[in-house]
Design a protein around this motif. Sequence first.
Motif, PDB file in Angstrom:
ATOM      1  N   GLY A 156       0.793  -1.192   0.160  1.00 17.48           N
ATOM      2  CA  GLY A 156       0.156  -0.103  -0.025  1.00 17.48           C
ATOM      3  C   GLY A 156       0.829   1.184  -0.156  1.00 17.48           C
ATOM      4  O   GLY A 156       0.096   2.255   0.222  1.00 17.48           O
ATOM      5  N   LYS A 157       2.144   1.278  -0.325  1.00 13.65           N
ATOM      6  CA  LYS A 157       3.001   2.213  -0.271  1.00 13.65           C
ATOM      7  C   LYS A 157       3.240   2.716  -1.673  1.00 13.65           C
ATOM      8  O   LYS A 157       3.682   2.132  -2.566  1.00 13.65           O
ATOM      9  CB  LYS A 157       4.399   1.869   0.159  1.00 13.65           C
ATOM     10  CG  LYS A 157       4.207   1.588   2.019  1.00 13.65           C
ATOM     11  CD  LYS A 157       5.677   1.207   2.115  1.00 13.65           C
ATOM     12  CE  LYS A 157       5.877   0.760   3.641  1.00 13.65           C
ATOM     13  NZ  LYS A 157       7.039   0.381   3.981  1.00 13.65           N
ATOM     14  N   ALA A 158       2.597   4.088  -1.760  1.00 15.06           N
ATOM     15  CA  ALA A 158       2.960   4.601  -3.093  1.00 15.06           C
ATOM     16  C   ALA A 158       4.375   5.280  -3.199  1.00 15.06           C
ATOM     17  O   ALA A 158       4.677   5.884  -2.234  1.00 15.06           O
ATOM     18  CB  ALA A 158       1.843   5.793  -3.556  1.00 15.06           C
ATOM     19  N   VAL A 159       4.958   5.026  -4.316  1.00 12.02           N
ATOM     20  CA  VAL A 159       6.369   5.556  -4.567  1.00 12.02           C
ATOM     21  C   VAL A 159       6.240   6.929  -5.599  1.00 12.02           C
ATOM     22  O   VAL A 159       5.784   7.006  -6.496  1.00 12.02           O
ATOM     23  CB  VAL A 159       7.250   4.597  -5.314  1.00 12.02           C
ATOM     24  CG1 VAL A 159       8.565   5.245  -5.390  1.00 12.02           C
ATOM     25  CG2 VAL A 159       7.078   3.333  -4.545  1.00 12.02           C
ATOM     26  N   PRO A 160       6.558   8.006  -5.082  1.00 10.60           N
ATOM     27  CA  PRO A 160       6.777   9.182  -5.743  1.00 10.60           C
ATOM     28  C   PRO A 160       7.426   9.347  -6.823  1.00 10.60           C
ATOM     29  O   PRO A 160       8.816   8.618  -6.729  1.00 10.60           O
ATOM     30  CB  PRO A 160       7.044  10.437  -4.543  1.00 10.60           C
ATOM     31  CG  PRO A 160       7.699   9.527  -3.464  1.00 10.60           C
ATOM     32  CD  PRO A 160       7.172   8.313  -3.405  1.00 10.60           C
ATOM     33  N   ILE A 161       7.290   9.688  -7.819  1.00  8.98           N
ATOM     34  CA  ILE A 161       8.078   9.831  -9.210  1.00  8.98           C
ATOM     35  C   ILE A 161       8.468  11.206  -9.411  1.00  8.98           C
ATOM     36  O   ILE A 161       7.492  12.057  -9.425  1.00  8.98           O
ATOM     37  CB  ILE A 161       7.483   9.206 -10.246  1.00  8.98           C
ATOM     38  CG1 ILE A 161       7.062   7.768 -10.145  1.00  8.98           C
ATOM     39  CG2 ILE A 161       8.269   9.324 -11.352  1.00  8.98           C
ATOM     40  CD1 ILE A 161       8.077   6.681  -9.676  1.00  8.98           C
ATOM     41  N   GLU A 162       9.803  11.701  -9.625  1.00  6.65           N
ATOM     42  CA  GLU A 162      10.089  12.872  -9.869  1.00  6.65           C
ATOM     43  C   GLU A 162       9.949  13.099 -11.309  1.00  6.65           C
ATOM     44  O   GLU A 162      10.453  12.396 -12.004  1.00  6.65           O
ATOM     45  CB  GLU A 162      11.578  13.252  -9.406  1.00  6.65           C
ATOM     46  CG  GLU A 162      12.006  14.530  -9.203  1.00  6.65           C
ATOM     47  CD  GLU A 162      13.472  14.883  -8.751  1.00  6.65           C
ATOM     48  OE1 GLU A 162      14.067  15.551  -9.151  1.00  6.65           O
ATOM     49  OE2 GLU A 162      13.801  14.326  -7.779  1.00  6.65           O
TER      50      GLU A 162
END
Length: 149
Positions: free
Chosen positions: A140-146
């Motif tokens: 359930g962890k969303a990984v932010p994308i730069e």
Amino acid sequence: MAGLVPFNRRTPDILSDPFDDITNVLDDFFADVWPFRRSLVADTFKIDVLEDDKNYYIKAELPGVKKEEVNVTVDEGRIQISVNKEENVEEEGKNYIHRERRQTSMQRNIFLADAKDEGVVAKLENGILTVTVPKKEQTGKAVPIEIEG
């Protein structure tokens, strides 16, 4: 009504003409539905896939099949169910003029992205194979994308 012909009414047998398959292809091509219906002649065993929060449940109809004739494998979420059945009855004291054997080989593949490879349980009972495949825990962890630029 007298001119109606049932879908795929021809079935292969020893005396069948190889051109009979063309009729089935034409039946499929001119069917009212898109995509084409699967031919009942070339069909394999039926499966159902169900799920709950923790597991997938695959049920396959395998009437007359023994557990020694079934092979179930799991590889990175790819579940393969294969059947190799050979009918060979030896009878002594018979004077056969013609005798046939049947060998059947079928397989179905299912991809379940979040399936675990460990802990899979398969059970064959009354012609129904039930395969229970545990699911991986969802982080359930969303990984932010730069964004570049």
